[in-house]
Design an enzyme around this catalytic site. Structure first.
Site, mmCIF file in Angstrom:
data_model
loop_
_atom_site.group_PDB
_atom_site.id
_atom_site.type_symbol
_atom_site.label_atom_id
_atom_site.label_comp_id
_atom_site.label_asym_id
_atom_site.label_seq_id
_atom_site.Cartn_x
_atom_site.Cartn_y
_atom_site.Cartn_z
ATOM 1 C CB VAL A 28 -0.967 0.003 1.202
ATOM 2 C CG1 VAL A 28 -1.780 1.287 1.226
ATOM 3 C CG2 VAL A 28 -1.884 -1.200 1.142
ATOM 4 C CE1 TYR A 29 5.575 5.510 2.596
ATOM 5 C CE2 TYR A 29 7.167 4.047 1.559
ATOM 6 C CZ TYR A 29 6.839 5.274 2.103
ATOM 7 O OH TYR A 29 7.788 6.261 2.152
#
Length: 252
Positions: A156-157
């Site tokens: 996600v990052y």
């Protein structure tokens, strides 16, 4: 030409603080923006002023997009009152969060927090401030080397930062007619307080990551800040829409 001004988000610590200090050394007056406001940013302001520059700390929460209108008005008041300036010459979108976990462990709240801060917040802050960027201004968006290589638990990052890189290219085209340059800087492994200071405080982790870089060590915050300030300088005036990785040759 009036005084040159810069705004750095997340400038109370880590890469943001190093960037603010580097820009001040380049002669810019710096607005230190962070969620904690004046109290949290006071250390960065003191360091800049002790070195002969000037800075002011203001509160900015990137997740609170609804506050950006009022933030912009307060910012303009601060620029005019403190430095007699009406525009920003440099905008560094550094603030971000990293919540890491395997696919099965990521919650919708985690996802929304990371994307909401790193991408949504950055997008709408640029939208709010674009009318107040000087013609010929420079925007630098901070990404990560993780958009190029893979590390477990960072999906996600990394995706949120890949979106920031795509945004940078689009903004370079859209703002280019005003002479505004937009680039992304992608730091590699660096000894900062990001992610709880894991890389800064864990010698074993630093050693493992250092072994995967061409220069044989992890980076220092000042090296990232210096690179961002250099990219925002007049010497780099013909560079826009680029992703510049500052990683010491990580995982080549």
């Amino acid at each position: 030409m009036g005084p040159r001004t810069a705004l750095v988000t997340g400038a109370n610590r880590g890469l943001g603080r190093s960037t603010a200090l580097a820009l001040a050394r380049h002669g810019l007056n710096v607005v230190v923006a962070c969620r904690g406001g004046a109290d949290a940013g006071a250390g960065t302001v003191r360091q800049i002023q002790a070195a002969g520059g000037d800075a002011v700390a203001v509160r900015l929460d990137l997740e609170d997009v609804a506050s950006f209108g009022a933030f912009t008005e307060d910012l303009l008041d601060e620029l005019r009152g403190r430095w007699g300036a009406d525009t920003l010459d440099v905008l560094v979108n550094n603030a971000g969060i990293g919540l890491f976990g395997a696919l099965a462990d990521v919650t919708p709240a985690d996802f929304d927090a990371v994307v909401g801060t790193n991408f949504r917040g950055t997008f709408f802050l640029v939208q709010a401030l674009a009318p107040h960027l000087a013609d010929g201004a420079r925007v630098v968006n901070v990404s990560t080397s993780l958009t190029r290589h893979v590390s477990p638990g960072t999906s996600v990052y990394a995706a949120s930062k890949a979106a920031v890189e795509a945004l940078s290219r689009s903004l370079a085209a859209e703002l280019g007619p005003r002479g505004i340059r937009v680039n992304a800087v992608a730091p590699g492994p660096s000894a900062t307080d990001f992610n709880g200071g894991a890389m800064r405080d864990d010698p074993g982790l630093r050693e493992t990551l250092a072994a995967g870089t061409a220069l044989g060590r992890v980076g220092q915050p000042a090296e990232i800040g210096d690179a961002i300030a250099a990219l925002a300088s007049e010497e780099m005036r013909w560079i826009t829409a680029e992703r510049i990785e500052v990683s010491g040759g990580a995982l080549l």
